[in-house]
Scaffold this motif. Structure first.
Motif, PDB file in Angstrom:
ATOM      1  N   ASP A  12       0.834  -1.202   0.000  1.00  0.00           N
ATOM      2  CA  ASP A  12       0.000   0.000   0.000  1.00  0.00           C
ATOM      3  C   ASP A  12       0.867   1.250   0.000  1.00  0.00           C
ATOM      4  O   ASP A  12       2.068   1.196   0.290  1.00  0.00           O
ATOM      5  CB  ASP A  12      -0.918   0.013   1.237  1.00  0.00           C
ATOM      6  N   ASP A 133      -5.549   0.059   0.215  1.00  0.00           N
ATOM      7  CA  ASP A 133      -6.154  -0.525   1.415  1.00  0.00           C
ATOM      8  C   ASP A 133      -6.042  -2.045   1.402  1.00  0.00           C
ATOM      9  O   ASP A 133      -6.871  -2.736   1.974  1.00  0.00           O
ATOM     10  CB  ASP A 133      -7.625  -0.104   1.540  1.00  0.00           C
ATOM     11  N   THR A 136      -5.046  -3.319   4.959  1.00  0.00           N
ATOM     12  CA  THR A 136      -5.978  -2.916   6.010  1.00  0.00           C
ATOM     13  C   THR A 136      -7.387  -3.446   5.796  1.00  0.00           C
ATOM     14  O   THR A 136      -8.109  -3.711   6.757  1.00  0.00           O
ATOM     15  CB  THR A 136      -6.051  -1.379   6.119  1.00  0.00           C
ATOM     16  N   VAL A 137      -7.809  -3.617   4.532  1.00  0.00           N
ATOM     17  CA  VAL A 137      -9.200  -3.983   4.255  1.00  0.00           C
ATOM     18  C   VAL A 137      -9.324  -5.232   3.382  1.00  0.00           C
ATOM     19  O   VAL A 137     -10.021  -6.175   3.735  1.00  0.00           O
ATOM     20  CB  VAL A 137      -9.948  -2.807   3.571  1.00  0.00           C
ATOM     21  N   PRO A 140      -6.524  -8.207   5.231  1.00  0.00           N
ATOM     22  CA  PRO A 140      -5.908  -7.872   6.519  1.00  0.00           C
ATOM     23  C   PRO A 140      -5.088  -9.019   7.103  1.00  0.00           C
ATOM     24  O   PRO A 140      -4.289  -8.812   8.017  1.00  0.00           O
ATOM     25  CB  PRO A 140      -7.112  -7.545   7.417  1.00  0.00           C
ATOM     26  N   LYS A 145       3.041  -7.343   4.686  1.00  0.00           N
ATOM     27  CA  LYS A 145       2.445  -6.059   4.339  1.00  0.00           C
ATOM     28  C   LYS A 145       3.537  -4.992   4.289  1.00  0.00           C
ATOM     29  O   LYS A 145       4.348  -4.889   5.220  1.00  0.00           O
ATOM     30  CB  LYS A 145       1.391  -5.653   5.367  1.00  0.00           C
ATOM     31  N   SER A 190     -12.155   3.267   4.388  1.00  0.00           N
ATOM     32  CA  SER A 190     -10.820   2.767   4.025  1.00  0.00           C
ATOM     33  C   SER A 190      -9.835   3.871   3.688  1.00  0.00           C
ATOM     34  O   SER A 190      -9.233   3.879   2.615  1.00  0.00           O
ATOM     35  CB  SER A 190     -10.922   1.805   2.826  1.00  0.00           C
ATOM     36  N   ARG A 193      -3.790   4.490   4.951  1.00  0.00           N
ATOM     37  CA  ARG A 193      -2.959   4.460   6.157  1.00  0.00           C
ATOM     38  C   ARG A 193      -2.257   3.109   6.199  1.00  0.00           C
ATOM     39  O   ARG A 193      -2.758   2.124   5.652  1.00  0.00           O
ATOM     40  CB  ARG A 193      -3.801   4.649   7.423  1.00  0.00           C
ATOM     41  N   ALA A 195      -1.138  -0.467   7.628  1.00  0.00           N
ATOM     42  CA  ALA A 195      -1.650  -1.445   8.587  1.00  0.00           C
ATOM     43  C   ALA A 195      -0.726  -1.459   9.798  1.00  0.00           C
ATOM     44  O   ALA A 195       0.474  -1.174   9.680  1.00  0.00           O
ATOM     45  CB  ALA A 195      -1.693  -2.827   7.937  1.00  0.00           C
ATOM     46  N   PRO A 196      -1.246  -1.765  10.983  1.00  0.00           N
ATOM     47  CA  PRO A 196      -0.406  -1.777  12.186  1.00  0.00           C
ATOM     48  C   PRO A 196       0.811  -2.683  12.075  1.00  0.00           C
ATOM     49  O   PRO A 196       1.858  -2.406  12.666  1.00  0.00           O
ATOM     50  CB  PRO A 196      -1.368  -2.275  13.280  1.00  0.00           C
TER      51      PRO A 196
END
Length: 238
Positions: A12, A133, A136-137, A140, A145, A190, A193, A195-196
């Motif tokens: 991303d 995304d 994240t979406v 996930p 990532k 979305s 950003r 992902a953690p």
């Protein structure tokens, strides 16, 4: 890599960060499919342009989505993009389509439709999927990532250098990129950003080769740890 599916690598980042270049390289280097989700949004934007649809009318765009078929055909040099059976691979790179893609992508119904398409394309794994995304979406639970970023100035310069024939000047490219960043980072559904659990790489002061070497090493390490586990779980030969 769970339940027998192949590896899923999510990449991303904002426009001009190098996602497509990195994804194509990883796909070739590790024998994976490269699924460019941005091309899908561009294809739909082109469909809206051709039908003279309002980018800001989500109801009409949702009806249009139900009448639209987008297909990605992986090749050695990248994806061919088919829109209702017609090859639009080159056309969707034009500036009007790129800007249109950013505008249609803010609508939740369009994003939900696209996410379903993207999950269907990548459900078997063995893919590098890039977008805004994915980690994240869309996936996930991706095995790896990455979030690629760079300063607006660096990304604008790269886009300027890649723009064929000087149809646009550097100021126009910079302004369009900033507007796209604003839409992508602040949309209701979305937003862009990391992902953690994503590995974030800022390439502002890095060469492409440096970025590729770093990401390659991470993917190689992940694959090397996965293979022994897969072999250990395989039934023994009689």
């Amino acid at each position: 890599m769970t339940d027998g599916r192949g590896i899923i690598i999510a990449i991303d980042g904002p426009a001009g960060a190098g996602k497509s270049t990195v994804a194509r390289h990883l796909a070739r280097h590790f024998g994976l499919l490269n699924l460019e989700t941005g091309a899908m949004y561009r294809a739909f934007a082109l469909r809206a342009i051709e039908g003279d649809f309002d980018f800001d009318d989500p109801v009409s765009l949702e009806r249009l989505a139900g009448q639209t078929k987008i297909t990605l055909v992986p090749t050695l040099t990248g994806n061919r993009v088919l829109l209702d059976g017609i090859d639009v691979t080159q056309r969707i790179r034009d500036s009007d389509v790129t800007q249109g893609a950013s505008r249609v992508s803010v609508h939740p119904t369009i994003r939900a439709w696209m996410v379903d398409l993207q999950r269907a394309l990548g459900q078997k794994g063995g893919i590098v999927m890039e977008g805004r995304d994915i980690g994240t979406v869309v996936f996930p639970d991706a095995d790896l990532k990455f979030f690629l970023d760079a300063s607006p100035e660096a990304r604008s310069q790269r886009r300027y250098e890649q723009t064929p024939a000087a149809a646009e000047n550097r100021g126009t490219i910079s302004q369009e990129l900033r507007e796209r960043d604003e839409r992508d980072r602040n949309r209701a559904q979305s937003p862009l950003r990391p992902a953690p659990d994503a590995v974030t790489i800022d390439s502002t002061d890095l060469s492409l080769e440096e970025v590729l070497r770093r990401i390659e090493s991470i993917v190689k390490a992940r694959l090397s740890t996965a293979r022994p586990a897969a072999e250990a779980s395989s039934p023994s030969a009689p």
